[in-house]
Each structure stands twice: as structure tokens, then as C-alpha cells.
Motif scaffolding. Structure first.
Motif, PDB file in Angstrom:
ATOM      1  N   LEU A 123       0.820  -1.085  -0.039  1.00 44.85           N
ATOM      2  CA  LEU A 123       0.104  -0.014   0.008  1.00 44.85           C
ATOM      3  C   LEU A 123       0.632   1.316   0.031  1.00 44.85           C
ATOM      4  O   LEU A 123       0.659   2.159  -0.795  1.00 44.85           O
ATOM      5  CB  LEU A 123      -0.985   0.039   1.064  1.00 44.85           C
ATOM      6  CG  LEU A 123      -1.913   1.110   1.545  1.00 44.85           C
ATOM      7  CD1 LEU A 123      -2.849   1.468  -0.060  1.00 44.85           C
ATOM      8  CD2 LEU A 123      -2.682   1.098   2.507  1.00 44.85           C
ATOM      9  N   LYS A 124       1.787   1.126   0.885  1.00 42.13           N
ATOM     10  CA  LYS A 124       2.755   2.447   0.960  1.00 42.13           C
ATOM     11  C   LYS A 124       3.429   2.575  -0.557  1.00 42.13           C
ATOM     12  O   LYS A 124       3.690   3.617  -1.008  1.00 42.13           O
ATOM     13  CB  LYS A 124       3.925   1.920   1.847  1.00 42.13           C
ATOM     14  CG  LYS A 124       3.269   2.285   3.357  1.00 42.13           C
ATOM     15  CD  LYS A 124       4.301   2.032   4.392  1.00 42.13           C
ATOM     16  CE  LYS A 124       5.715   2.792   4.500  1.00 42.13           C
ATOM     17  NZ  LYS A 124       6.532   2.552   5.412  1.00 42.13           N
ATOM     18  N   MET A 198      -7.510  10.724  -2.120  1.00 39.80           N
ATOM     19  CA  MET A 198      -6.660  11.866  -1.381  1.00 39.80           C
ATOM     20  C   MET A 198      -5.392  11.996  -2.220  1.00 39.80           C
ATOM     21  O   MET A 198      -4.635  13.007  -2.218  1.00 39.80           O
ATOM     22  CB  MET A 198      -6.284  11.221  -0.076  1.00 39.80           C
ATOM     23  CG  MET A 198      -5.176  11.636   0.830  1.00 39.80           C
ATOM     24  SD  MET A 198      -5.037  10.715   2.451  1.00 39.80           S
ATOM     25  CE  MET A 198      -4.093   9.488   1.855  1.00 39.80           C
ATOM     26  N   CYS A 199      -4.625  10.884  -2.755  1.00 40.56           N
ATOM     27  CA  CYS A 199      -3.669  11.002  -3.265  1.00 40.56           C
ATOM     28  C   CYS A 199      -3.610  11.722  -4.531  1.00 40.56           C
ATOM     29  O   CYS A 199      -2.624  12.615  -4.882  1.00 40.56           O
ATOM     30  CB  CYS A 199      -2.822   9.566  -3.718  1.00 40.56           C
ATOM     31  SG  CYS A 199      -2.455   8.663  -2.001  1.00 40.56           S
ATOM     32  N   THR A 200      -4.490  11.660  -5.217  1.00 36.40           N
ATOM     33  CA  THR A 200      -4.802  12.255  -6.636  1.00 36.40           C
ATOM     34  C   THR A 200      -4.849  13.946  -6.508  1.00 36.40           C
ATOM     35  O   THR A 200      -4.471  14.446  -7.336  1.00 36.40           O
ATOM     36  CB  THR A 200      -6.186  11.859  -7.198  1.00 36.40           C
ATOM     37  OG1 THR A 200      -5.953  10.404  -7.503  1.00 36.40           O
ATOM     38  CG2 THR A 200      -6.372  12.488  -8.670  1.00 36.40           C
ATOM     39  N   ALA A 201      -5.486  14.083  -5.211  1.00 34.88           N
ATOM     40  CA  ALA A 201      -5.638  15.426  -4.895  1.00 34.88           C
ATOM     41  C   ALA A 201      -4.688  16.399  -4.961  1.00 34.88           C
ATOM     42  O   ALA A 201      -4.714  17.599  -4.891  1.00 34.88           O
ATOM     43  CB  ALA A 201      -6.822  15.714  -3.861  1.00 34.88           C
ATOM     44  N   VAL A 202      -3.442  15.678  -4.620  1.00 32.09           N
ATOM     45  CA  VAL A 202      -2.203  16.413  -4.434  1.00 32.09           C
ATOM     46  C   VAL A 202      -1.715  17.246  -5.562  1.00 32.09           C
ATOM     47  O   VAL A 202      -1.448  18.398  -5.487  1.00 32.09           O
ATOM     48  CB  VAL A 202      -0.943  15.504  -4.289  1.00 32.09           C
ATOM     49  CG1 VAL A 202       0.371  16.057  -4.302  1.00 32.09           C
ATOM     50  CG2 VAL A 202      -0.993  14.556  -2.873  1.00 32.09           C
ATOM     51  N   ALA A 203      -2.224  17.008  -6.768  1.00 36.80           N
ATOM     52  CA  ALA A 203      -1.733  17.724  -8.054  1.00 36.80           C
ATOM     53  C   ALA A 203      -2.699  18.915  -7.935  1.00 36.80           C
ATOM     54  O   ALA A 203      -2.224  19.886  -8.691  1.00 36.80           O
ATOM     55  CB  ALA A 203      -2.418  16.950  -9.188  1.00 36.80           C
ATOM     56  N   ARG A 220       4.060  11.449   4.472  1.00 38.52           N
ATOM     57  CA  ARG A 220       3.254  11.897   5.252  1.00 38.52           C
ATOM     58  C   ARG A 220       1.925  11.137   4.722  1.00 38.52           C
ATOM     59  O   ARG A 220       1.104  10.614   5.394  1.00 38.52           O
ATOM     60  CB  ARG A 220       2.829  13.412   5.278  1.00 38.52           C
ATOM     61  CG  ARG A 220       3.927  14.109   6.021  1.00 38.52           C
ATOM     62  CD  ARG A 220       3.551  15.361   6.176  1.00 38.52           C
ATOM     63  NE  ARG A 220       4.657  16.113   7.031  1.00 38.52           N
ATOM     64  CZ  ARG A 220       4.523  17.521   7.586  1.00 38.52           C
ATOM     65  NH1 ARG A 220       3.507  17.855   7.374  1.00 38.52           N
ATOM     66  NH2 ARG A 220       5.635  17.981   8.264  1.00 38.52           N
ATOM     67  N   TYR A 221       1.628  10.868   3.323  1.00 36.10           N
ATOM     68  CA  TYR A 221       0.593  10.298   2.961  1.00 36.10           C
ATOM     69  C   TYR A 221       0.548   8.900   2.946  1.00 36.10           C
ATOM     70  O   TYR A 221      -0.361   8.265   3.174  1.00 36.10           O
ATOM     71  CB  TYR A 221       0.472  10.841   1.378  1.00 36.10           C
ATOM     72  CG  TYR A 221      -0.312  11.986   1.189  1.00 36.10           C
ATOM     73  CD1 TYR A 221      -1.475  11.992   0.285  1.00 36.10           C
ATOM     74  CD2 TYR A 221       0.012  13.060   1.791  1.00 36.10           C
ATOM     75  CE1 TYR A 221      -2.344  13.332   0.332  1.00 36.10           C
ATOM     76  CE2 TYR A 221      -0.719  14.368   1.527  1.00 36.10           C
ATOM     77  CZ  TYR A 221      -1.914  14.367   0.658  1.00 36.10           C
ATOM     78  OH  TYR A 221      -2.594  15.453   0.580  1.00 36.10           O
TER      79      TYR A 221
END
Length: 250
Positions: A123-124, A198-203, A220-221
Motif C-alpha cells: 500500500l505504501k 486523497m493521493c490524486t488531489a495532491v496535484a 506523510r501520505y
């Protein structure tokens, strides 16, 4: 348009196959660090320039706001020259979004394949690959996330299928962790979707001038993802209590 993953593979099959499973048929081309086309053959440089100009125009003005003449001028070709390589503005958008998703899937599956059999490590690895991609290919990610509605029905369906393939990599890691008693979340599908979103929104908010390095954001993510799936052996202490991300715009 050719793809390089078998239709509708299961999440576990993606993880078992790893990078080797993506080689059947091969990707159509490889993107450079700037997301540029390195396809061999006549006209490759012109196509690279046109795709780069289209990407910038779509990010700057939106698909409907950008014009073929604007793209051609920025690419340094005539409108007729642009149409020699691409049939329409819609084909340019399809090509950009197809290439972006292909590269994201490859990067994520390869990363997870190298992580071993531990679900937390898998997952990481998926989170790290996904977040890093959306940091390094921020413009491509922005266009992909905002212009899906601008695709025709067939192209939209194809991109959504690729997004499903990407999400199934996360699904497999979460499901594997639950089966082994490593993750305690009672809603695996929702947890996996939450992590991907959550990860996609980093962009959307990442700024290169921020105080956090990409590796710090990724760490952190990864910790946040493990919290979401109920991994008991992770604890985030750095930045506890802060409500502002250091790389967001004020």
C-alpha cells in the motif's frame, strides 16, 4: 488504441504480474520527465511539440477555451501541419489522457511489485508512486482530472477503465491486508477509494515553492493511508495539530 494490460484484470493478478505483466504488447510509447512523446519515426519531434503545446493550452484555458490555432502557434507549426499529425483537438486530449494513465499504471504496478508480499509495504508503494506521479506530472494530472467530461463517450469509457485498473492495485493491497489481519478497516472498498482520491488531489494544491519536499509529502501520505486502513503499527507525530499544508497557496 492498443493497451498493455489484459482487459479487466483482477486486482490480485495485477500485483502478481508486477512489471513483467505489463510487457505483453508493450506500451505504445514512453513519456519523458516532462511528459513528452519520445515515439520513434518521422514526425516524432513535431508530434512532441504539438502534444506539449496542447497540454499547456488545455491547462491554461481549458479544453473548450483552447483553439487549434493557439496550439499550432505555440507548437511552431501551421494549422495544416497540426492536422497532418492529429485529426482533431479531441484526439489531442485523448492522446494526452491515455498516455498519462498508461504511465501512472506502469509506475504504480512496478512499484508495488518491488514491495514484496507485505500488504502495508504494498500500500505504501502504491501511495508513493501515485503521489509522486501527481507531483511530477502536475499539469497532466490537472488536465486528466478536469477534462474527462470533454472526451467523447468511447474515449471517456476507456479512460475510466484505466482508472479502475489503477484503483484495483490499491484494492488488492487493502484486501490482502484485511485477509492477513494487518488492516482492520471494516469498509475496504471505501477505504481504498479514499486513499486514491486523497493521493490524486495532491496535484490540485502542490506547489514546488512550498517548504515540504516531495519525499516528505509522500511519507506523510503513506502514514495517512495506513491510518485509513486501520494499520495498528503506524503513528503520525510530525506536524500533529497543524491544519495548513506547507505547500498550499496562501
Amino acid at each position: 488504441m492498443a493497451t498493455f494490460l489484459s482487459p479487466q484484470p483482477t486486482a490480485r493478478a495485477l500485483l502478481r504480474a508486477g512489471a513483467a505483466g505489463l510487457e505483453n504488447g508493450g506500451p505504445r510509447k514512453e513519456l519523458t520527465e516532462e511528459g513528452e512523446d519520445t515515439m520513434a519515426g518521422s514526425g516524432a519531434e513535431a508530434q512532441r511539440q504539438i502534444l506539449g503545446a496542447a497540454l499547456r493550452a488545455f491547462a491554461r484555458r481549458g479544453y473548450y477555451g483552447a483553439t487549434i490555432r493557439e496550439i499550432a502557434d505555440e507548437a511552431g507549426v501551421s494549422v495544416a501541419g497540426l492536422y497532418h499529425h492529429f485529426l482533431s483537438k479531441g484526439q489531442l486530449l485523448e492522446r494526452i489522457m491515455d498516455d498519462t494513465m498508461d504511465r501512472l499504471i506502469v509506475a504504480t504496478v512496478e512499484s508495488v511489485a518491488l514491495a514484496g508480499q507485505d500488504p502495508a509495504a504494498q500500500l505504501k508503494a502504491a501511495v508513493a508512486a501515485h503521489v509522486r506521479f501527481h507531483i511530477e506530472y502536475q499539469r497532466e494530472s490537472f488536465v486528466g482530472n478536469t477534462e474527462l467530461r470533454s472526451l467523447g463517450p468511447g474515449a471517456r469509457r476507456r479512460i475510466l477503465e484505466k482508472r479502475d485498473r489503477q484503483r484495483r492495485v490499491f484494492d488488492a493491497a487493502v484486501e490482502g491486508g484485511i485477509e492477513r489481519g494487518v488492516f482492520l478497516v471494516p469498509y475496504p472498498a471505501e477505504a481504498s477509494r479514499a486513499v486514491v482520491t486523497m493521493c490524486t488531489a495532491v496535484a490540485n494544491w502542490y506547489r514546488r515553492t512550498g517548504t515540504l519536499r516531495a519525499d516528505e509529502i509522500i511519507a506523510r501520505y503513506c502514514a495517512l493511508a495506513l491510518h485509513i486502513v486501520g494499520h495498528q503499527n503506524v503513528l503520525v507525530t510530525e506536524g500533529a495539530g497543524e491544519t495548513r499544508n506547507h505547500n498550499e497557496e496562501e
